[in-house]
Design a protein around this motif. Sequence first.
Motif, PDB file in Angstrom:
ATOM      1  N   UNK A  25      20.101  36.745  34.619  1.00 42.04           N
ATOM      2  CA  UNK A  25      21.342  37.235  35.227  1.00 42.04           C
ATOM      3  C   UNK A  25      22.546  36.522  34.614  1.00 42.04           C
ATOM      4  N   UNK A  26      22.439  35.221  34.426  1.00 46.38           N
ATOM      5  CA  UNK A  26      23.511  34.442  33.822  1.00 46.38           C
ATOM      6  C   UNK A  26      23.815  34.953  32.413  1.00 46.38           C
ATOM      7  N   UNK A  27      22.763  35.194  31.631  1.00 47.23           N
ATOM      8  CA  UNK A  27      22.939  35.659  30.253  1.00 47.23           C
ATOM      9  C   UNK A  27      23.601  37.035  30.208  1.00 47.23           C
ATOM     10  N   UNK A  28      23.197  37.929  31.091  1.00 47.80           N
ATOM     11  CA  UNK A  28      23.812  39.260  31.136  1.00 47.80           C
ATOM     12  C   UNK A  28      25.272  39.148  31.560  1.00 47.80           C
ATOM     13  N   UNK A  29      25.548  38.303  32.527  1.00 47.92           N
ATOM     14  CA  UNK A  29      26.926  38.090  32.957  1.00 47.92           C
ATOM     15  C   UNK A  29      27.785  37.547  31.824  1.00 47.92           C
ATOM     16  N   UNK A  30      27.233  36.631  31.046  1.00 49.93           N
ATOM     17  CA  UNK A  30      27.964  36.078  29.906  1.00 49.93           C
ATOM     18  C   UNK A  30      28.222  37.159  28.858  1.00 49.93           C
ATOM     19  N   UNK A  31      27.232  37.989  28.587  1.00 47.52           N
ATOM     20  CA  UNK A  31      27.391  39.034  27.585  1.00 47.52           C
ATOM     21  C   UNK A  31      28.422  40.072  28.021  1.00 47.52           C
ATOM     22  N   UNK A  32      28.316  40.530  29.260  1.00 44.76           N
ATOM     23  CA  UNK A  32      29.268  41.519  29.774  1.00 44.76           C
ATOM     24  C   UNK A  32      30.673  40.941  29.767  1.00 44.76           C
ATOM     25  N   UNK A  33      30.791  39.723  30.245  1.00 48.81           N
ATOM     26  CA  UNK A  33      32.094  39.069  30.297  1.00 48.81           C
ATOM     27  C   UNK A  33      32.695  38.932  28.906  1.00 48.81           C
ATOM     28  N   UNK A  34      31.876  38.548  27.941  1.00 52.38           N
ATOM     29  CA  UNK A  34      32.367  38.372  26.568  1.00 52.38           C
ATOM     30  C   UNK A  34      32.878  39.691  25.983  1.00 52.38           C
ATOM     31  N   UNK A  35      32.097  40.744  26.143  1.00 53.99           N
ATOM     32  CA  UNK A  35      32.482  42.040  25.586  1.00 53.99           C
ATOM     33  C   UNK A  35      33.778  42.541  26.221  1.00 53.99           C
ATOM     34  N   UNK A  36      33.842  42.488  27.538  1.00 58.85           N
ATOM     35  CA  UNK A  36      35.036  42.983  28.230  1.00 58.85           C
ATOM     36  C   UNK A  36      36.247  42.112  27.913  1.00 58.85           C
ATOM     37  N   UNK A  37      36.070  40.798  27.908  1.00 58.96           N
ATOM     38  CA  UNK A  37      37.191  39.897  27.608  1.00 58.96           C
ATOM     39  C   UNK A  37      37.691  40.086  26.179  1.00 58.96           C
ATOM     40  N   UNK A  42      41.420  39.699  28.007  1.00 57.26           N
ATOM     41  CA  UNK A  42      41.647  39.125  29.327  1.00 57.26           C
ATOM     42  C   UNK A  42      40.348  38.516  29.861  1.00 57.26           C
ATOM     43  N   UNK A  43      40.248  37.184  29.875  1.00 58.59           N
ATOM     44  CA  UNK A  43      39.057  36.553  30.435  1.00 58.59           C
ATOM     45  C   UNK A  43      38.853  36.894  31.915  1.00 58.59           C
ATOM     46  N   UNK A  44      39.942  37.129  32.630  1.00 62.34           N
ATOM     47  CA  UNK A  44      39.839  37.504  34.042  1.00 62.34           C
ATOM     48  C   UNK A  44      39.123  38.848  34.185  1.00 62.34           C
ATOM     49  N   UNK A  45      39.486  39.795  33.343  1.00 61.02           N
ATOM     50  CA  UNK A  45      38.814  41.100  33.368  1.00 61.02           C
ATOM     51  C   UNK A  45      37.336  40.941  33.035  1.00 61.02           C
ATOM     52  N   UNK A  46      37.029  40.029  32.125  1.00 56.83           N
ATOM     53  CA  UNK A  46      35.634  39.767  31.781  1.00 56.83           C
ATOM     54  C   UNK A  46      34.848  39.239  32.964  1.00 56.83           C
ATOM     55  N   UNK A  47      35.445  38.311  33.708  1.00 58.28           N
ATOM     56  CA  UNK A  47      34.773  37.760  34.896  1.00 58.28           C
ATOM     57  C   UNK A  47      34.594  38.820  35.968  1.00 58.28           C
ATOM     58  N   UNK A  48      35.606  39.608  36.181  1.00 56.35           N
ATOM     59  CA  UNK A  48      35.505  40.672  37.181  1.00 56.35           C
ATOM     60  C   UNK A  48      34.422  41.681  36.800  1.00 56.35           C
ATOM     61  N   UNK A  49      34.320  41.972  35.516  1.00 52.53           N
ATOM     62  CA  UNK A  49      33.280  42.901  35.053  1.00 52.53           C
ATOM     63  C   UNK A  49      31.890  42.312  35.280  1.00 52.53           C
ATOM     64  N   UNK A  50      31.720  41.018  34.995  1.00 50.96           N
ATOM     65  CA  UNK A  50      30.421  40.368  35.205  1.00 50.96           C
ATOM     66  C   UNK A  50      30.036  40.400  36.676  1.00 50.96           C
ATOM     67  N   UNK A  51      30.991  40.102  37.544  1.00 49.59           N
ATOM     68  CA  UNK A  51      30.714  40.129  38.977  1.00 49.59           C
ATOM     69  C   UNK A  51      30.391  41.557  39.420  1.00 49.59           C
ATOM     70  N   UNK A  52      31.141  42.514  38.898  1.00 49.38           N
ATOM     71  CA  UNK A  52      30.902  43.918  39.235  1.00 49.38           C
ATOM     72  C   UNK A  52      29.515  44.375  38.826  1.00 49.38           C
ATOM     73  N   UNK A  53      29.092  43.991  37.635  1.00 47.31           N
ATOM     74  CA  UNK A  53      27.753  44.359  37.171  1.00 47.31           C
ATOM     75  C   UNK A  53      26.695  43.730  38.081  1.00 47.31           C
ATOM     76  N   UNK A  54      26.915  42.483  38.481  1.00 51.09           N
ATOM     77  CA  UNK A  54      25.971  41.823  39.377  1.00 51.09           C
ATOM     78  C   UNK A  54      25.861  42.523  40.721  1.00 51.09           C
TER      79      UNK A  54
END
Length: 82
Positions: A25-37, A42-54
């Motif tokens: 889960x951590x790895x997927x969150x990092x990957x999603x966050x990286x792509x979106x950011x 926007x690193x904030x958008x990346x974090x929100x996307x990771x949380x949303x995917x979770x």
Amino acid sequence: MIRPIVFALCLPLLTSCQHYDKAAHFAVGAAVSHVVATETKSPTAGCLAAIGVGVVKEMIDDVADPLDILATGLGCSVTMAF
């Protein structure tokens, strides 16, 4: 300087797991966050996307685990730190 410290503090949460589920889960969150950011610059958008995917992933699971959402969301710490 604070970002690597936050990242380092998040890692013990994952190492205490008996299974690799939280690490995945951590790895997927990092990957999603990286792509979106990277795409939005926007690193904030990346974090929100990771949380949303979770959250979405747990909504479609038979048994939701809030710690899975947390682990996926914490994946954004990689994007924030680096």
